[in-house]
Motif scaffolding. Structure first.
Motif, PDB file in Angstrom:
ATOM      1  N   LEU A 193      42.099  18.821   0.000  1.00 49.54           N
ATOM      2  CA  LEU A 193      42.959  17.707   0.391  1.00 49.54           C
ATOM      3  C   LEU A 193      43.893  18.038   1.546  1.00 49.54           C
ATOM      4  O   LEU A 193      44.406  17.136   2.204  1.00 49.54           O
ATOM      5  N   SER A 194      44.122  19.321   1.782  1.00 47.30           N
ATOM      6  CA  SER A 194      45.018  19.715   2.858  1.00 47.30           C
ATOM      7  C   SER A 194      44.522  19.168   4.196  1.00 47.30           C
ATOM      8  O   SER A 194      43.364  19.360   4.568  1.00 47.30           O
TER       9      SER A 194
ATOM     10  N   LYS B  86      35.756  15.258   8.066  1.00 47.14           N
ATOM     11  CA  LYS B  86      34.769  15.738   7.089  1.00 47.14           C
ATOM     12  C   LYS B  86      35.389  15.803   5.690  1.00 47.14           C
ATOM     13  O   LYS B  86      34.731  15.472   4.701  1.00 47.14           O
ATOM     14  N   LYS B  87      36.631  16.255   5.602  1.00 47.89           N
ATOM     15  CA  LYS B  87      37.300  16.269   4.299  1.00 47.89           C
ATOM     16  C   LYS B  87      37.454  14.850   3.780  1.00 47.89           C
ATOM     17  O   LYS B  87      37.267  14.580   2.587  1.00 47.89           O
ATOM     18  N   TYR B  88      37.819  13.954   4.653  1.00 50.20           N
ATOM     19  CA  TYR B  88      37.996  12.553   4.255  1.00 50.20           C
ATOM     20  C   TYR B  88      36.711  12.011   3.648  1.00 50.20           C
ATOM     21  O   TYR B  88      36.732  11.397   2.572  1.00 50.20           O
ATOM     22  N   ARG B  89      35.593  12.237   4.297  1.00 52.24           N
ATOM     23  CA  ARG B  89      34.329  11.685   3.808  1.00 52.24           C
ATOM     24  C   ARG B  89      33.896  12.356   2.513  1.00 52.24           C
ATOM     25  O   ARG B  89      33.328  11.710   1.627  1.00 52.24           O
ATOM     26  N   PHE B  90      34.162  13.661   2.378  1.00 49.84           N
ATOM     27  CA  PHE B  90      33.815  14.340   1.137  1.00 49.84           C
ATOM     28  C   PHE B  90      34.628  13.773  -0.024  1.00 49.84           C
ATOM     29  O   PHE B  90      34.073  13.452  -1.082  1.00 49.84           O
ATOM     30  N   VAL B  91      35.925  13.656   0.164  1.00 56.44           N
ATOM     31  CA  VAL B  91      36.784  13.158  -0.910  1.00 56.44           C
ATOM     32  C   VAL B  91      36.445  11.705  -1.222  1.00 56.44           C
ATOM     33  O   VAL B  91      36.475  11.288  -2.385  1.00 56.44           O
ATOM     34  N   ARG B  92      36.112  10.927  -0.219  1.00 53.14           N
ATOM     35  CA  ARG B  92      35.698   9.541  -0.458  1.00 53.14           C
ATOM     36  C   ARG B  92      34.485   9.501  -1.380  1.00 53.14           C
ATOM     37  O   ARG B  92      34.410   8.661  -2.291  1.00 53.14           O
TER      38      ARG B  92
ATOM     39  N   GLU C 189      45.830  16.674  -5.979  1.00 54.57           N
ATOM     40  CA  GLU C 189      46.837  17.718  -6.154  1.00 54.57           C
ATOM     41  C   GLU C 189      47.362  18.227  -4.815  1.00 54.57           C
ATOM     42  O   GLU C 189      46.672  18.171  -3.802  1.00 54.57           O
ATOM     43  N   GLY C 190      48.577  18.744  -4.838  1.00 51.88           N
ATOM     44  CA  GLY C 190      49.115  19.465  -3.692  1.00 51.88           C
ATOM     45  C   GLY C 190      49.465  18.602  -2.505  1.00 51.88           C
ATOM     46  O   GLY C 190      49.389  19.053  -1.364  1.00 51.88           O
ATOM     47  N   ILE C 191      49.876  17.360  -2.741  1.00 55.20           N
ATOM     48  CA  ILE C 191      50.201  16.449  -1.631  1.00 55.20           C
ATOM     49  C   ILE C 191      51.561  16.817  -1.050  1.00 55.20           C
ATOM     50  O   ILE C 191      52.551  16.904  -1.779  1.00 55.20           O
TER      51      ILE C 191
ATOM     52  N   SER D  68      51.509  11.043   5.069  1.00 50.78           N
ATOM     53  CA  SER D  68      50.230  10.611   5.631  1.00 50.78           C
ATOM     54  C   SER D  68      49.075  11.024   4.731  1.00 50.78           C
ATOM     55  O   SER D  68      48.100  10.278   4.570  1.00 50.78           O
ATOM     56  N   GLU D  69      49.158  12.219   4.123  1.00 51.52           N
ATOM     57  CA  GLU D  69      48.134  12.611   3.154  1.00 51.52           C
ATOM     58  C   GLU D  69      48.124  11.642   1.974  1.00 51.52           C
ATOM     59  O   GLU D  69      47.065  11.189   1.533  1.00 51.52           O
ATOM     60  N   ALA D  70      49.322  11.331   1.471  1.00 55.63           N
ATOM     61  CA  ALA D  70      49.427  10.409   0.334  1.00 55.63           C
ATOM     62  C   ALA D  70      48.889   9.035   0.698  1.00 55.63           C
ATOM     63  O   ALA D  70      48.193   8.391  -0.098  1.00 55.63           O
ATOM     64  N   GLY D  71      49.193   8.565   1.898  1.00 54.04           N
ATOM     65  CA  GLY D  71      48.734   7.251   2.322  1.00 54.04           C
ATOM     66  C   GLY D  71      47.223   7.170   2.431  1.00 54.04           C
ATOM     67  O   GLY D  71      46.600   6.201   1.989  1.00 54.04           O
TER      68      GLY D  71
END
Length: 612
Positions: free
Chosen positions: A205-206, A213-219, A235-237, A241-244
């Motif tokens: 999530l960092s 690529k992280k965005y698409r994986f988490v999606r 976790e670890g927010i 902007s990460e939270a949003g």
């Protein structure tokens, strides 16, 4: 999650125990672990996590903190040494009991999340009865306990683990798969255990707001969780902007330093300024700006202290009234439903026993509440995730957390369908990317917000020769290859990627390291494009075909030109000026040989414009 950042730095006297330590050292470590347990010296810290729908604390994760003079660097090392000295079971059970005791002593709201490894929970000597007895003694309801099972450990007795898990879950204790994506067997554990909750590890999530690529994986993970009926905790927010971004992706709960550090006396409410940052982020990032505002219908509301008989009079005097939002000051806290009050008053003694009570006793405490700044996608997700037994067609809309009015499901469906049809009309049929109309709307919106961004025009050189020499099917394959590279290097939640026709693409970048993305686009395109030429043409480095005047000509291997206009704090009057400037930059960039990136600012562009 084992939080390694909670402990103070070690003094010079602290001893670290390697796993291959001599027997005497291990015996000494075992003695110190026994003393920590006997003397109850391991502190329990709690870290809150919030419900993204209601912005209230949903629960706390309990985290052990060994004293600095005990000689263990953190709770992870303590647990590791406990495993090596055959004390893992005693230690974990002690930590869980201490967590339950402290949680109830502090009278914390919501649910308690405790960590139990498969090594412990699957141990033949683990006692479910002892855990249940502890919960009963402390008065913690089974349904308020969540067991976090980390995917980084395994059990030597899988049948024991499964039997214990089955028994706990039958009693209402939930299972969370902890540290998902941090180990190697996450998907196997997910399929085997079918947890109610999945916690995505911080490593995935960092910087999700910056890395496509992280965005698409988490999606994909969130989608899989929804399909399996599991809730998702991020976790670890650490940043708004990460939270949003994660809220837009559909996670259910957020946990991290942004909302509160682990503490022995934890927060009970999230700071208003933090929630304000989330709203501000959504307002800056939304792609369906102002659409929810169009759904607002002014509607009468009541305070949570209003008596039931007063609320009932309002319903009786207005036959068309089906719901009344309930407020605490200006903030919505629930909804009173007409049919609930009618059913209560129709029951024997329902009216005389309840009419003097406040509406807070009967209201729906978990209505769908959405801020006008959020997207239609978020609102639709929240409505679709409601249990069918508590589903209603009215929801509350807020403005800056204050009550603004209500919305109705039928109006949402009409608006959402209209938007979907409209978007489909403006998608490029080959790449599936938005075209000129969405591009212009987004550009005007970003200019109005006066936030810095970069406008990048992407154009292929010598592309027409591919169509002429090999045919349009080969050319389409090249365009699909380029569009995939561009998708891989634009962030769906921060940037805009459009295909405005032919071999012309436009990127609007809010991602700060956009130049590095542009360089990588060029590198990947140059590496892949030769494969679209026949072997002999690859070897020659060119293809022969007629030019626009019909004369034979050799054209080199196709290259890509990126013309970028970097808009910092420059005030731009309208999108037409940007169109003129980016055309001029592209004209200058295409005078260069081969693939290249040319970056200019508005100051650089104050020269005669060459139209193309």
């Amino acid at each position: 999650m084992r939080d390694k950042t909670l402990l103070p730095a070690h003094s010079a006297e602290t001893r670290f125990i390697p796993h291959s330590a001599p027997p005497r050292q291990m015996a000494d470590a075992a003695t110190r672990i026994d003393q920590l347990i006997a003397r109850r010296r391991i502190a329990i810290a709690f870290q809150p996590f919030i419900d993204v729908m209601s912005h209230v604390i949903h629960g706390y994760e309990a985290l052990g903190r060994p004293p600095v003079d005990a000689g263990f660097s953190d709770i992870s090392e303590l647990l590791s040494i406990a495993s090596a000295t055959d004390r893992r079971l005693q230690l974990e059970c002690h930590l869980v009991a201490r967590a339950i005791d402290r949680f109830m002593t502090l009278d914390l709201p919501g649910r308690l999340f405790v960590n139990l490894s498969p090594e412990c929970l699957g141990h033949p000597d683990f006692s479910v009865d002892n855990l249940l007895a502890c919960l009963q003694t402390q008065g913690l309801a089974y349904t308020r306990l969540v067991v976090e099972l980390t995917e980084q450990h395994y059990s030597n007795f899988p049948h024991v683990l499964q039997a214990n898990l089955d028994r706990l879950r039958k009693l209402g204790i939930s299972l969370a798969l902890d540290d998902f994506a941090a180990g190697y067997n996450g998907m196997l554990h997910w399929m085997d255990q079918q947890p109610e909750i999945v916690k995505i590890d911080r490593k995935m999530l960092s910087d999700i707001d910056k890395l496509p690529k992280k965005y698409r994986f988490v999606r994909s993970v969130v989608h899989l969780a929804k399909e399996s009926g599991a809730h998702v905790i991020a976790e670890g927010i650490e940043t708004p902007s990460e939270a949003g971004v994660l809220t837009e992706l559909g996670v259910d709960f957020l946990q991290g330093y942004l909302f509160g550090k682990p503490a022995t006396e934890p927060l009970r409410n999230i700071e208003p300024e933090i929630l304000g940052h989330l709203v501000s982020y959504r307002q800056a990032q939304r792609t369906q700006q102002g659409l929810i505002r169009t759904l607002i219908q002014p509607a009468r509301s009541v305070q949570h202290t209003t008596r039931l008989d007063t609320v009932m009079d309002l319903f009786l005097s207005s036959p068309e009234l089906r719901a009344l939002p309930v407020l605490d000051g200006e903030s919505p806290v629930g909804i009173a439903w007409r049919h609930d009050l009618m059913n209560l008053y129709a029951s024997p003694y329902g009216r005389p026993l309840n009419e003097r009570r406040s509406i807070s006793r009967l209201m729906d405490r978990r209505p769908v509440i959405v801020d006008e700044s959020e997207s239609l996608t978020v609102l639709s997700r929240r409505l679709s995730e409601r249990d069918h037994r508590s589903f209603h067609d009215v929801f509350i809309i807020t403005r800056g957390r204050a009550y603004a009015g209500i919305g109705q499901l039928i109006d949402l469906l009409r608006l959402y369908t209209t938007q979907q049809v409209r978007q489909a009309q403006h998608l490029n049929p080959l790449s599936g990317l938005p075209g000129n109309v969405p591009l212009n709307e987004t550009l005007e919106s970003w200019l109005a917000e006066r936030q810095p961004f970069a406008l990048v025009y992407v154009d292929l050189d010598h592309f027409k020769a591919i169509n002429d020499h090999y045919g349009y099917q080969r050319g389409d394959q090249v365009l699909l290859m380029l569009s995939q590279i561009l998708k891989d290097h634009t962030h769906p939640a921060r940037d805009f990627l459009g295909h405005i026709g032919g071999d012309d693409f436009v990127i609007l970048y809010r991602t700060t390291d956009w130049r590095a993305y542009c360089d990588e686009i060029i590198r990947q395109f140059d590496a892949r494009i030769p494969a679209f030429y026949d072997p002999e043409d690859q070897q020659r480095g060119s293809i022969g075909t007629a030019d626009r005047d019909g004369n034979p000509r050799q054209y080199p291997i196709c290259s890509v030109t990126l013309a970028a206009l970097n808009l910092g704090d420059d005030q731009v009057p309208n999108s037409h000026l940007l169109t003129e400037q980016i055309s001029a930059i592209k004209s200058r960039a295409k005078q260069r040989q081969g693939s290249n990136l040319l970056v200019e600012t508005l100051h650089d562009c104050r020269r005669p414009v060459t139209r193309i």
